[in-house]
Design an enzyme around this catalytic site. Structure first.
Site, PDB file in Angstrom:
ATOM      1  N   GLY A   8       0.842  -1.049   0.196  1.00 55.35           N
ATOM      2  CA  GLY A   8       0.014  -0.004  -0.074  1.00 55.35           C
ATOM      3  C   GLY A   8       0.891   1.228   0.006  1.00 55.35           C
ATOM      4  O   GLY A   8       1.269   1.777   1.112  1.00 55.35           O
ATOM      5  N   GLY A  10       0.318   4.384  -0.954  1.00 60.90           N
ATOM      6  CA  GLY A  10      -0.383   5.734  -1.010  1.00 60.90           C
ATOM      7  C   GLY A  10       0.462   6.877  -0.406  1.00 60.90           C
ATOM      8  O   GLY A  10       1.445   7.006  -0.137  1.00 60.90           O
ATOM      9  N   GLY A  13       2.182   5.157   2.943  1.00 60.50           N
ATOM     10  CA  GLY A  13       3.245   3.647   2.658  1.00 60.50           C
ATOM     11  C   GLY A  13       4.216   4.616   1.721  1.00 60.50           C
ATOM     12  O   GLY A  13       5.336   4.460   1.848  1.00 60.50           O
ATOM     13  N   ASP A  33       1.223  -2.526  -4.521  1.00 59.19           N
ATOM     14  CA  ASP A  33      -0.043  -1.759  -4.549  1.00 59.19           C
ATOM     15  C   ASP A  33      -0.964  -2.170  -5.401  1.00 59.19           C
ATOM     16  O   ASP A  33      -0.437  -2.555  -6.833  1.00 59.19           O
ATOM     17  CB  ASP A  33       0.076  -0.208  -4.509  1.00 59.19           C
ATOM     18  CG  ASP A  33      -1.236   0.692  -4.129  1.00 59.19           C
ATOM     19  OD1 ASP A  33      -0.738   1.289  -3.038  1.00 59.19           O
ATOM     20  OD2 ASP A  33      -2.327   0.505  -4.538  1.00 59.19           O
ATOM     21  N   ARG A  76      -9.568   7.255   5.842  1.00 58.22           N
ATOM     22  CA  ARG A  76     -10.744   8.183   6.477  1.00 58.22           C
ATOM     23  C   ARG A  76     -10.789   9.656   5.643  1.00 58.22           C
ATOM     24  O   ARG A  76      -9.956   9.715   4.994  1.00 58.22           O
ATOM     25  CB  ARG A  76     -10.219   8.576   7.944  1.00 58.22           C
ATOM     26  CG  ARG A  76     -10.388   7.275   9.006  1.00 58.22           C
ATOM     27  CD  ARG A  76     -10.256   7.702  10.347  1.00 58.22           C
ATOM     28  NE  ARG A  76     -11.455   8.474  10.810  1.00 58.22           N
ATOM     29  CZ  ARG A  76     -11.229   9.422  12.078  1.00 58.22           C
ATOM     30  NH1 ARG A  76     -10.270   9.437  12.587  1.00 58.22           N
ATOM     31  NH2 ARG A  76     -12.339   9.800  12.239  1.00 58.22           N
ATOM     32  N   ARG A  83     -12.545   5.380  12.970  1.00 55.92           N
ATOM     33  CA  ARG A  83     -11.652   4.381  12.340  1.00 55.92           C
ATOM     34  C   ARG A  83     -12.355   3.087  12.166  1.00 55.92           C
ATOM     35  O   ARG A  83     -12.291   2.277  11.135  1.00 55.92           O
ATOM     36  CB  ARG A  83     -10.348   4.169  12.972  1.00 55.92           C
ATOM     37  CG  ARG A  83      -9.446   5.516  12.919  1.00 55.92           C
ATOM     38  CD  ARG A  83      -8.361   5.229  13.871  1.00 55.92           C
ATOM     39  NE  ARG A  83      -7.263   6.524  13.946  1.00 55.92           N
ATOM     40  CZ  ARG A  83      -7.733   7.728  14.690  1.00 55.92           C
ATOM     41  NH1 ARG A  83      -8.742   7.520  15.594  1.00 55.92           N
ATOM     42  NH2 ARG A  83      -6.876   8.869  14.766  1.00 55.92           N
ATOM     43  N   ASN A  90     -12.324  -2.172   4.397  1.00 53.33           N
ATOM     44  CA  ASN A  90     -10.906  -2.643   4.336  1.00 53.33           C
ATOM     45  C   ASN A  90     -10.368  -3.889   4.824  1.00 53.33           C
ATOM     46  O   ASN A  90      -9.256  -4.562   4.366  1.00 53.33           O
ATOM     47  CB  ASN A  90      -9.867  -1.639   5.383  1.00 53.33           C
ATOM     48  CG  ASN A  90      -9.890  -0.339   4.886  1.00 53.33           C
ATOM     49  OD1 ASN A  90      -9.950  -0.287   3.534  1.00 53.33           O
ATOM     50  ND2 ASN A  90      -9.593   0.654   5.555  1.00 53.33           N
ATOM     51  N   ASN A 113      -6.528   1.004   8.851  1.00 48.03           N
ATOM     52  CA  ASN A 113      -7.662   1.230   9.714  1.00 48.03           C
ATOM     53  C   ASN A 113      -8.968   0.275   9.570  1.00 48.03           C
ATOM     54  O   ASN A 113      -9.161   0.121   8.269  1.00 48.03           O
ATOM     55  CB  ASN A 113      -8.048   2.703  10.216  1.00 48.03           C
ATOM     56  CG  ASN A 113      -6.872   3.669  10.855  1.00 48.03           C
ATOM     57  OD1 ASN A 113      -6.628   3.191  11.975  1.00 48.03           O
ATOM     58  ND2 ASN A 113      -6.761   4.675  10.426  1.00 48.03           N
ATOM     59  N   HIS A 164      -6.088   2.543  19.048  1.00 50.66           N
ATOM     60  CA  HIS A 164      -5.845   3.693  18.262  1.00 50.66           C
ATOM     61  C   HIS A 164      -7.247   3.974  17.745  1.00 50.66           C
ATOM     62  O   HIS A 164      -7.512   3.763  16.605  1.00 50.66           O
ATOM     63  CB  HIS A 164      -4.760   3.087  17.090  1.00 50.66           C
ATOM     64  CG  HIS A 164      -4.612   4.487  15.931  1.00 50.66           C
ATOM     65  ND1 HIS A 164      -4.131   5.756  16.493  1.00 50.66           N
ATOM     66  CD2 HIS A 164      -4.519   4.505  14.732  1.00 50.66           C
ATOM     67  CE1 HIS A 164      -3.835   6.545  15.447  1.00 50.66           C
ATOM     68  NE2 HIS A 164      -4.299   5.732  14.521  1.00 50.66           N
TER      69      HIS A 164
END
Length: 223
Positions: A8, A10, A13, A33, A76, A83, A90, A113, A164
């Site tokens: 990942g 993005g 990452g 990815d 998010r 989250r 996800n 998340n 978290h």
């Protein structure tokens, strides 16, 4: 030095891949990815830095990585309040990633998340020992706690435990003075909304998570 895999690439990452290379933490990257155009663009952008590093896009190379970061999936946005609301979106990506980690023997860091649930799922699904499955979030939450304390001229060691997310637990007992209930509630509310303030303004958090995550990778590799 070390091999770092990032699943990942993005906002977070990709930034971690760059920081880890620029800071001399990793000189061998494995990047993946599902968005292939993004992946190729990130790899090309990294190569344009001129940094001395090897970059692979072959998922078979993940198994030999010292550390693997899972940061894929939907981030998010202002319409996603917590989250935990990202679980349904996800979890499929988390399941796909589990298949890439069958032979992985390094340290796994989960960022996607809801982090706590995804981290537990990957630990259970892959069979990676729990001591090698780390959920990222505590360092970032603690830094935000420290900023809230600094703004109120409260000294002490800022430390956040627990989830978290909405149920994080800032530790007030390690501070330089007693903090009243009203001020505790005020700080906790501020911590819960800290990321959303950034998300509303620029579409997502990047600098804070990426830097603390890179520092975590460095600490793991130096241990």
């Amino acid at each position: 030095m070390a091999r770092l895999a990032v699943i990942g690439v993005g906002r977070i990452g990709g930034e971690v891949a760059y920081l880890a290379s620029a800071m001399g933490i990793a000189d061998d990257l494995v990047l993946y990815d599902s968005a292939q155009d993004l992946l190729r663009a990130q790899v090309l952008d990294l190569r344009h830095t001129g940094l001395d590093m090897e970059i692979s896009m072959d998922t078979r190379d993940i198994s030999a990585a010292d550390v693997c970061i899972f940061s894929a999936g939907l981030p998010r946005n202002p319409s996603i309040k917590t989250r935990a609301d990202l679980l349904e979106a996800n979890l499929p990506a988390t399941g796909e990633v589990a298949a890439l980690l069958n032979d992985f023997t390094g340290i796994l860091i989960t960022v996607t998340n809801p982090m706590d649930i995804n981290n537990y799922y990957l630990c259970a699904k892959t069979g990676i020992p729990r001591e090698r499955c780390i959920g990222f979030g505590g360092q970032l939450d603690s830094a935000r706690f420290g900023l809230a304390l600094q703004d109120r001229n409260i000294s002490g060691f800022p430390f956040v435990l627990g989830e978290h997310g909405e149920h994080q637990v800032p530790v007030f007992s390690r501070l330089g003075k007693k903090v009243g209930v009203r001020q505790r509630d005020e700080i906790l509310s501020e911590l819960k909304g800290a990321s959303m303030e950034v998300i509303k303004g620029k579409g997502g958090t990047v600098f804070g998570p990426a830097l603390h995550l890179t520092q975590l990778v460095r600490m793991i590799l130096m241990n």
